[in-house]
Scaffold this active site. Structure first.
Site, PDB file in Angstrom:
ATOM      1  N   SER A   1     -19.161  10.417   7.265  1.00 17.85           N
ATOM      2  CA  SER A   1     -20.400  10.839   7.020  1.00 17.85           C
ATOM      3  C   SER A   1     -21.225   9.405   6.882  1.00 17.85           C
ATOM      4  O   SER A   1     -20.910   8.495   6.943  1.00 17.85           O
ATOM      5  CB  SER A   1     -20.570  11.766   5.789  1.00 17.85           C
ATOM      6  OG  SER A   1     -20.388  11.022   4.606  1.00 17.85           O
ATOM      7  N   LYS A   2     -22.523   9.813   6.795  1.00 15.53           N
ATOM      8  CA  LYS A   2     -23.611   8.589   6.569  1.00 15.53           C
ATOM      9  C   LYS A   2     -23.336   7.787   5.617  1.00 15.53           C
ATOM     10  O   LYS A   2     -23.531   6.619   5.596  1.00 15.53           O
ATOM     11  CB  LYS A   2     -24.900   9.443   6.288  1.00 15.53           C
ATOM     12  CG  LYS A   2     -25.449   9.987   7.395  1.00 15.53           C
ATOM     13  CD  LYS A   2     -26.928  10.051   7.402  1.00 15.53           C
ATOM     14  CE  LYS A   2     -27.627  10.924   8.334  1.00 15.53           C
ATOM     15  NZ  LYS A   2     -28.502  12.054   7.940  1.00 15.53           N
TER      16      LYS A   2
END
Ligand code: GLU
Length: 471
Positions: free
Chosen positions: A242-243
């Protein structure tokens, strides 16, 4: 005929994991001589954005995918209406008038009791009269699917094997929102059925949706497709990519100077193992030839940026043609403000330097000395030049420049040897002085390469500037 589809929701950028799903669906269809469909799932009016759709389509094309058919769910509302009616008529679905607040209360109670939330079924058995009355009052309502009591839905996943999920895990779920739009679970079933999709490949985060969809297939009398849920992609710390792990959208890799063919190749290796083991570099055509779902791994794959950078370097260095490298490099060089009007010059620079950067972004930094007129030498390095008696080197080079043969790195080395001899300085000192004057830096591309490519007037200009700086 095999028919697969990729069904992105335009609620954000194209994530690497979704790009991999798209690639696998594409490869599987092309491998089988089948059809690959692209379907934009934009029924959620609040979260879907046209801008995201545009970027997603652009990224898919950029990475090398093409599709045989294209659909947008928001243009298909009329189609869904008919099936919603059918489900209501046959009692497979019912209107639910519970308000957001009521449902929220139910959810909180479940949370306090530490049990998984399920809709209470309050509106399940409203009489027809009651429904009519509430509708007449103008009360907003959703439509829920009536999940058969006590059922366990079983399906054979092509990657994970047999999966069994009890309906007690979810309860009656919403298939039409209060604004009349179908939810994902409903639209996906109707579309996959009408579009003749035979194989649904998607991320394993959708496994919990699959039993709901199978129940809808049954209720509508459609044959369910085969399902293949792909393992998730993890970050280096083994949590879902994820980010938090850095850039995860295809666009950011594109902007960072990754080649689409390298990213395509790399994503294929995340969760799929080529049948012949060791090899890692494959063209799209080869992947179409050998891709098979049986070689998709059951366990999650770990994203490794270093490996992707390495692979991108391999593509830059030896996989793509010079013509192709020129094509992908040009926009980056232009954006940096470099003068790139001389195609032959740019190509020569690329050919001689392509083994010294892993991304096009790095390339831009590395190639600066080839494309700017003058370079700035910081004070610290000017001081160093003084200590190395560099003026003597520069004067000698300028003096002999016209007659010097600098046509190749070998010839340059020959020439510099003569400068070493004439000045009586150490070879290292000579090379280092030249590097600093020509690039303003202490490391970078080989000076022999630089001198063999830079036009002589630029060499002269930089050395003369250095000389006057040192005075
Ligand atoms: N629109 C869904 C998503 O983006 C598609 C899931 C599916 O492939 O069924 O996650």
């Amino acid at each position: 005929m095999v028919v697969t589809r990729f069904a992105p929701s335009p609620t954000g950028l194209l994530h690497l994991g979704n790009a991999r799903t798209a690639i696998f669906s594409y490869l599987f269809a092309r491998h089988s001589g089948g059809k690959f469909i692209l379907r934009v799932e934009d029924t959620d009016r609040e979260r879907s954005k046209k801008e995201f759709e545009e970027v997603i389509l652009e990224d898919l094309k950029w990475i090398g995918l093409d599709w045989d058919e294209f659909y947008r769910q928001s243009e298909r509302f009329d189609i869904y209406g008919k099936y919603i009616e059918q489900l209501l008529e046959k009692g497979y679905a019912y209107p639910c008038f519970c308000t957001e607040e009521e449902l929220e209360r139910e959810r909180r109670i479940a949370e306090l009791r530490r049990v998984p939330y399920r809709y209470s079924g309050k509106c399940r058995n409203l009489s027809e009269r009651e429904v009519e009355r509430l509708k007449a009052e103008g009360r907003p309502y959703t439509i829920r699917f009536r999940v058969p009591d006590g059922r366990t839905v079983v399906f054979e996943d092509l990657i994970k094997g047999k999966i069994a999920i009890s309906v007690d895990d979810f309860g009656d779920f919403i298939i039409v929102r209060s604004d009349g739009s179908p939810t994902y679970n409903l639209a996906v079933v109707i579309d996959d059925a009408l579009m003749g999709v035979t194989h649904v490949l998607r991320g394993e985060d959708h496994i919990s949706n699959t039993p709901k969809q199978i129940l809808i297939y049954e209720a509508l009398g459609f044959e369910p497709p085969k399902f293949a849920h792909l393992p998730v992609i993890l970050g280096p710390d083994r949590s879902k990519l994820s980010k938090r792990h850095g850039a995860v959208s295809v666009s950011s890799y594109r902007e960072e100077g990754f080649l689409p063919e390298a990213l395509f190749n790399y994503l294929c290796l995340l969760g799929w193992s080529p049948p012949d083991g060791e090899r890692e570099i494959f063209s799209k055509e080869e992947l179409i030839e050998i891709f098979d779902l049986k070689d998709v791994n059951r366990s999650p794959a770990v994203f490794n940026l270093e490996k992707l950078r390495w692979m991108n370097g391999v593509y830059i260095r030896e996989v793509v043609s010079l013509e192709r490298l020129y094509e992908v490099a040009l926009p980056f060089l232009r954006e940096a403000g470099y003068r790139v009007d001389n195609e032959a010059y740019v190509k020569r620079v690329l050919q001689l330097t392509r083994d010294s950067y892993e991304t096009l972004r790095d390339m831009v930094d590395r190639l600066r000395p080839f494309f700017v007129d003058r370079v700035d030498v910081p004070d610290r390095l000017t001081q160093l030049l003084r200590e190395m008696e560099a003026t003597r080197v520069f004067e000698k080079v300028v003096e002999n420049l016209d007659g010097a043969d600098l046509s190749s790195p070998e010839k340059v080395r020959e020439f510099v040897r003569s400068v070493v001899k004439d000045t009586g300085l150490k070879p290292r000192q000579v090379w280092h002085s030249l590097r600093i004057a020509l690039t303003g830096e202490e490391e970078g591309i080989g000076v022999d390469i630089l001198l063999s490519v830079l036009p002589k007037d630029r060499i002269r200009l930089r050395l003369e500037e250095a000389i006057s700086c040192l005075r």
